[in-house]
Write a protein that holds these residues in place. Structure first.
Motif, PDB file in Angstrom:
ATOM      1  N   VAL A  45       0.790  -1.201   0.005  1.00 24.86           N
ATOM      2  CA  VAL A  45      -0.138  -0.018   0.098  1.00 24.86           C
ATOM      3  C   VAL A  45       0.846   1.343   0.030  1.00 24.86           C
ATOM      4  O   VAL A  45       1.944   1.339   0.824  1.00 24.86           O
ATOM      5  CB  VAL A  45      -0.890   0.204   1.189  1.00 24.86           C
ATOM      6  N   ASP A  46       0.542   2.025  -0.858  1.00 24.29           N
ATOM      7  CA  ASP A  46       1.391   3.403  -0.943  1.00 24.29           C
ATOM      8  C   ASP A  46       0.611   4.402  -0.427  1.00 24.29           C
ATOM      9  O   ASP A  46      -0.588   4.908  -0.744  1.00 24.29           O
ATOM     10  CB  ASP A  46       1.588   3.952  -2.574  1.00 24.29           C
ATOM     11  N   ILE A  47       0.568   4.530   1.036  1.00 25.44           N
ATOM     12  CA  ILE A  47      -0.277   5.347   1.822  1.00 25.44           C
ATOM     13  C   ILE A  47      -0.258   6.592   1.212  1.00 25.44           C
ATOM     14  O   ILE A  47      -1.442   7.434   1.573  1.00 25.44           O
ATOM     15  CB  ILE A  47       0.198   5.057   3.378  1.00 25.44           C
ATOM     16  N   GLY A  48       0.803   7.226   1.018  1.00 23.92           N
ATOM     17  CA  GLY A  48       0.893   8.760   0.550  1.00 23.92           C
ATOM     18  C   GLY A  48      -0.037   8.957  -0.726  1.00 23.92           C
ATOM     19  O   GLY A  48      -0.942   9.901  -0.912  1.00 23.92           O
ATOM     20  N   ALA A  49      -0.007   8.123  -1.675  1.00 20.62           N
ATOM     21  CA  ALA A  49      -0.804   7.984  -2.900  1.00 20.62           C
ATOM     22  C   ALA A  49      -2.331   7.687  -2.491  1.00 20.62           C
ATOM     23  O   ALA A  49      -3.409   8.528  -3.131  1.00 20.62           O
ATOM     24  CB  ALA A  49      -0.405   6.845  -3.815  1.00 20.62           C
ATOM     25  N   ALA A  50      -2.620   6.977  -1.566  1.00 20.15           N
ATOM     26  CA  ALA A  50      -3.910   6.845  -1.005  1.00 20.15           C
ATOM     27  C   ALA A  50      -4.626   7.987  -0.328  1.00 20.15           C
ATOM     28  O   ALA A  50      -5.752   8.368  -0.880  1.00 20.15           O
ATOM     29  CB  ALA A  50      -4.069   5.794  -0.066  1.00 20.15           C
ATOM     30  N   VAL A  51      -3.743   8.792   0.485  1.00 22.60           N
ATOM     31  CA  VAL A  51      -4.234   9.977   0.856  1.00 22.60           C
ATOM     32  C   VAL A  51      -4.569  10.990  -0.040  1.00 22.60           C
ATOM     33  O   VAL A  51      -5.617  11.815  -0.150  1.00 22.60           O
ATOM     34  CB  VAL A  51      -3.186  10.595   1.946  1.00 22.60           C
ATOM     35  N   GLY A  52      -3.485  11.067  -1.089  1.00 24.95           N
ATOM     36  CA  GLY A  52      -3.726  12.027  -2.084  1.00 24.95           C
ATOM     37  C   GLY A  52      -5.028  11.751  -3.040  1.00 24.95           C
ATOM     38  O   GLY A  52      -5.501  12.984  -3.622  1.00 24.95           O
ATOM     39  N   ARG A  53      -5.348  10.592  -3.246  1.00 24.17           N
ATOM     40  CA  ARG A  53      -6.682  10.159  -4.165  1.00 24.17           C
ATOM     41  C   ARG A  53      -7.835  10.607  -3.126  1.00 24.17           C
ATOM     42  O   ARG A  53      -8.812  11.349  -4.007  1.00 24.17           O
ATOM     43  CB  ARG A  53      -6.805   8.786  -4.389  1.00 24.17           C
ATOM     44  N   HIS A  54      -7.892  10.657  -1.894  1.00 27.15           N
ATOM     45  CA  HIS A  54      -9.027  11.166  -1.247  1.00 27.15           C
ATOM     46  C   HIS A  54      -8.961  12.827  -1.448  1.00 27.15           C
ATOM     47  O   HIS A  54     -10.199  13.325  -1.358  1.00 27.15           O
ATOM     48  CB  HIS A  54      -8.882  10.637   0.298  1.00 27.15           C
ATOM     49  N   ILE A  55      -7.859  13.375  -1.270  1.00 31.83           N
ATOM     50  CA  ILE A  55      -8.018  14.764  -0.991  1.00 31.83           C
ATOM     51  C   ILE A  55      -8.319  15.201  -2.879  1.00 31.83           C
ATOM     52  O   ILE A  55      -9.261  16.183  -2.790  1.00 31.83           O
ATOM     53  CB  ILE A  55      -6.457  15.169  -1.104  1.00 31.83           C
ATOM     54  N   GLN A  56      -7.897  14.712  -3.791  1.00 30.72           N
ATOM     55  CA  GLN A  56      -8.398  14.968  -4.935  1.00 30.72           C
ATOM     56  C   GLN A  56      -9.858  14.707  -5.158  1.00 30.72           C
ATOM     57  O   GLN A  56     -10.367  15.585  -5.869  1.00 30.72           O
ATOM     58  CB  GLN A  56      -7.819  14.081  -5.803  1.00 30.72           C
ATOM     59  N   ALA A  57     -10.435  13.821  -4.387  1.00 33.25           N
ATOM     60  CA  ALA A  57     -11.790  13.496  -4.679  1.00 33.25           C
ATOM     61  C   ALA A  57     -12.873  14.643  -4.076  1.00 33.25           C
ATOM     62  O   ALA A  57     -13.621  15.200  -4.458  1.00 33.25           O
ATOM     63  CB  ALA A  57     -12.180  12.085  -3.947  1.00 33.25           C
ATOM     64  N   VAL A 105     -10.505   3.459   6.396  1.00 38.48           N
ATOM     65  CA  VAL A 105     -10.280   4.430   7.551  1.00 38.48           C
ATOM     66  C   VAL A 105      -9.725   5.818   7.106  1.00 38.48           C
ATOM     67  O   VAL A 105     -10.272   6.814   7.879  1.00 38.48           O
ATOM     68  CB  VAL A 105      -8.782   3.721   8.141  1.00 38.48           C
ATOM     69  N   LEU A 106      -9.177   6.059   6.069  1.00 44.74           N
ATOM     70  CA  LEU A 106      -8.748   7.425   5.764  1.00 44.74           C
ATOM     71  C   LEU A 106     -10.151   8.171   5.143  1.00 44.74           C
ATOM     72  O   LEU A 106     -10.264   9.337   5.638  1.00 44.74           O
ATOM     73  CB  LEU A 106      -7.763   7.341   4.399  1.00 44.74           C
ATOM     74  N   SER A 107     -10.962   7.595   4.462  1.00 43.87           N
ATOM     75  CA  SER A 107     -12.431   8.178   4.073  1.00 43.87           C
ATOM     76  C   SER A 107     -12.934   8.501   5.483  1.00 43.87           C
ATOM     77  O   SER A 107     -13.285   9.688   5.488  1.00 43.87           O
ATOM     78  CB  SER A 107     -13.079   7.272   3.425  1.00 43.87           C
ATOM     79  N   ASN A 108     -13.216   7.840   6.541  1.00 40.62           N
ATOM     80  CA  ASN A 108     -13.867   8.176   7.592  1.00 40.62           C
ATOM     81  C   ASN A 108     -12.944   9.346   8.401  1.00 40.62           C
ATOM     82  O   ASN A 108     -13.669  10.430   8.845  1.00 40.62           O
ATOM     83  CB  ASN A 108     -13.897   7.001   8.676  1.00 40.62           C
ATOM     84  N   THR A 144       9.696  -1.215  12.622  1.00 47.21           N
ATOM     85  CA  THR A 144       9.255   0.163  12.018  1.00 47.21           C
ATOM     86  C   THR A 144       7.664   0.095  11.410  1.00 47.21           C
ATOM     87  O   THR A 144       7.075  -0.978  11.494  1.00 47.21           O
ATOM     88  CB  THR A 144       9.912   0.532  10.525  1.00 47.21           C
ATOM     89  N   GLY A 145       7.042   1.176  11.508  1.00 45.58           N
ATOM     90  CA  GLY A 145       5.687   1.174  10.894  1.00 45.58           C
ATOM     91  C   GLY A 145       5.344   2.614  10.380  1.00 45.58           C
ATOM     92  O   GLY A 145       6.298   3.433  10.093  1.00 45.58           O
ATOM     93  N   THR A 146       4.177   2.783  10.085  1.00 48.46           N
ATOM     94  CA  THR A 146       3.836   3.821   9.411  1.00 48.46           C
ATOM     95  C   THR A 146       2.602   4.527  10.135  1.00 48.46           C
ATOM     96  O   THR A 146       1.674   4.105  10.492  1.00 48.46           O
ATOM     97  CB  THR A 146       3.199   3.623   7.908  1.00 48.46           C
ATOM     98  N   SER A 147       2.635   5.842  10.562  1.00 42.44           N
ATOM     99  CA  SER A 147       1.714   6.617  11.244  1.00 42.44           C
ATOM    100  C   SER A 147       1.226   7.695  10.228  1.00 42.44           C
ATOM    101  O   SER A 147       1.898   8.287   9.376  1.00 42.44           O
ATOM    102  CB  SER A 147       2.279   7.287  12.405  1.00 42.44           C
ATOM    103  N   VAL A 148      -0.227   7.750  10.248  1.00 39.04           N
ATOM    104  CA  VAL A 148      -1.058   8.837   9.682  1.00 39.04           C
ATOM    105  C   VAL A 148      -1.557   9.658  10.827  1.00 39.04           C
ATOM    106  O   VAL A 148      -2.378   9.181  11.495  1.00 39.04           O
ATOM    107  CB  VAL A 148      -2.150   8.270   8.690  1.00 39.04           C
TER     108      VAL A 148
END
Length: 379
Positions: free
Chosen positions: A226-238, A270-273, A302-306
């Motif tokens: 999962v490219d989490i940065g790209a996923a967030v970008g898609r939600h912003i574009q929407a 999760v990002l959508s909510n 390691t992990g990833t935080s949003v």
């Protein structure tokens, strides 16, 4: 089962009673009845109490010293919901010799407190006389909370379904009865409304299915890169495409990010909510920070935080501990109050954690951290 000293030694049997004997411990585990989470009461072959553990004392408010050595029906005077005396009704030491006990049922203690009681008849041999009556007592409060939660869920679902289904039924019935009277634009408007309401029902059903899977521990994850940065970008574009100003969103990526393996659909949920909450209930700039962090799972570095934050009024301190519970709503502006409960379930199913706090700008700040979680065949 061995009996703790505090449950047996200080009490004296009634004058007509046989001396209390410790409950058996055939497995040799040395378990103290006071360590058991449920109330345990054991009566011997004469019907005198020989074990009355700490949980039984707590639930019944009867001291062990008062119960030990007493007749079972006196130490534990239970009644059924119709007011009948339970031990006289069931007659554990008499009746059919093939009985092995009583299934769990709701009974009443003196004063009307309701408890869940299960009884086991222990015989030396099949159809032989009863040597022990083992009684398990549980408080009903946890079950009542669950039942109330289910009732609230049903009421919420009924309320949320009523509005869109009424709309769908009304518009379709009107179109079928008076199709020729409407212009094409009017028909399109009504059909678009029906379509939107159908989507709303579909989303609610999906939420209910998610809750069912989360509560039963059956939420399935299909892990992929999962490219989490790209996923967030898609939600912003929407959101921008839907009319939100582009400068309302600030995305900050800290590179390099670890390779994240997660369920992309669930991460999108999760990002959508979280973004929807920030846009609808927050104010000012919605800031999304994606950073590498320590993994919340042991054995992973390691992990990833949003982090999603806004500049609105934020969440009151007294509500912080209820944010991820069912039916919590940050405002009265729509929603079922199930979204954040589902978000927490999804994050935890990934082995991650999610927290809520106050953002530097004063609004709400949600932060979730996911472990890298590469599939086993790649490790």
């Amino acid at each position: 089962m061995s009996v703790g000293m505090s449950s047996t030694r200080d009490a004296q049997p009634a004058p007509d009673a046989a001396a209390p004997r410790p409950a058996a411990d055939p497995a040799g585990l040395g378990i103290d009845p006071d360590d058991l989470p449920d109330g345990l009461v054991v009566a011997d072959e004469h019907g005198h109490v020989v074990c009355f553990n700490a949980a039984a004392q707590r639930i019944t408010a009867v001291p062990a010293a008062d119960a030990l050595g007493q007749r079972l029906e006196k130490a534990l005077p239970l009644e059924d919901l119709e007011g009948r005396r339970w031990w006289q009704l069931t007659d554990p030491y008499g009746g059919l010799a093939i009985r092995v006990g009583q299934p769990e049922r709701n009974l009443l203690l003196p004063g009307g407190r309701e408890v869940l009681v299960t009884v086991r008849y222990v015989r030396g041999e099949p159809t032989g006389p009863v040597r022990r009556v083992v009684v398990s007592i549980r408080d009903t409060e946890a079950r009542r909370r669950t039942e109330r939660s289910h009732a609230e869920l049903i009421a919420t679902v009924a309320h949320e379904l009523r509005s869109p289904l009424t709309s769908v039924k009304g518009f379709t019935a009107t179109l079928l009865a008076k199709w020729s009277r409407f212009t094409d634009d009017q028909k399109r408007l009504m059909l678009e409304t029906v379509d939107a309401d159908a989507d709303r029902v579909t989303r609610l059903i999906a939420e209910l299915l998610d809750i069912s899977r989360i509560d039963s521990g059956r939420l399935e994850l299909r892990r992929q890169p999962v490219d989490i940065g790209a996923a967030v970008g898609r939600h912003i574009q929407a959101y921008v495409a839907a009319g939100q100003p582009a400068d309302r969103f600030l995305l900050r990526l800290e590179q390099p990010l670890p390779a994240l393996w997660a369920d992309p659909d669930k991460v999108d949920q999760v990002l959508s909510n979280l973004l929807e909450n920030a846009v609808r209930h927050g104010e000012g700039t919605v800031t999304i920070d994606v950073t590498p962090s320590a993994s919340p799972r042991e054995g992973e570095d390691t992990g990833t935080s949003v982090t999603v934050s806004d500049e609105g009024a934020g969440i009151p301190e007294e509500s912080m501990n209820r944010v991820f519970t069912r039916f919590w709503r940050g405002s009265k502006r729509g929603g079922t109050g199930l979204g954040l409960y589902i978000v927490k379930g999804i994050v935890e199913a990934h082995g991650g954690v999610i927290t809520v706090g106050r953002a530097p700008g004063g609004g709400a700040e949600f932060r979730f951290t996911l472990p890298v979680s590469a599939p086993a065949y790649l490790t």
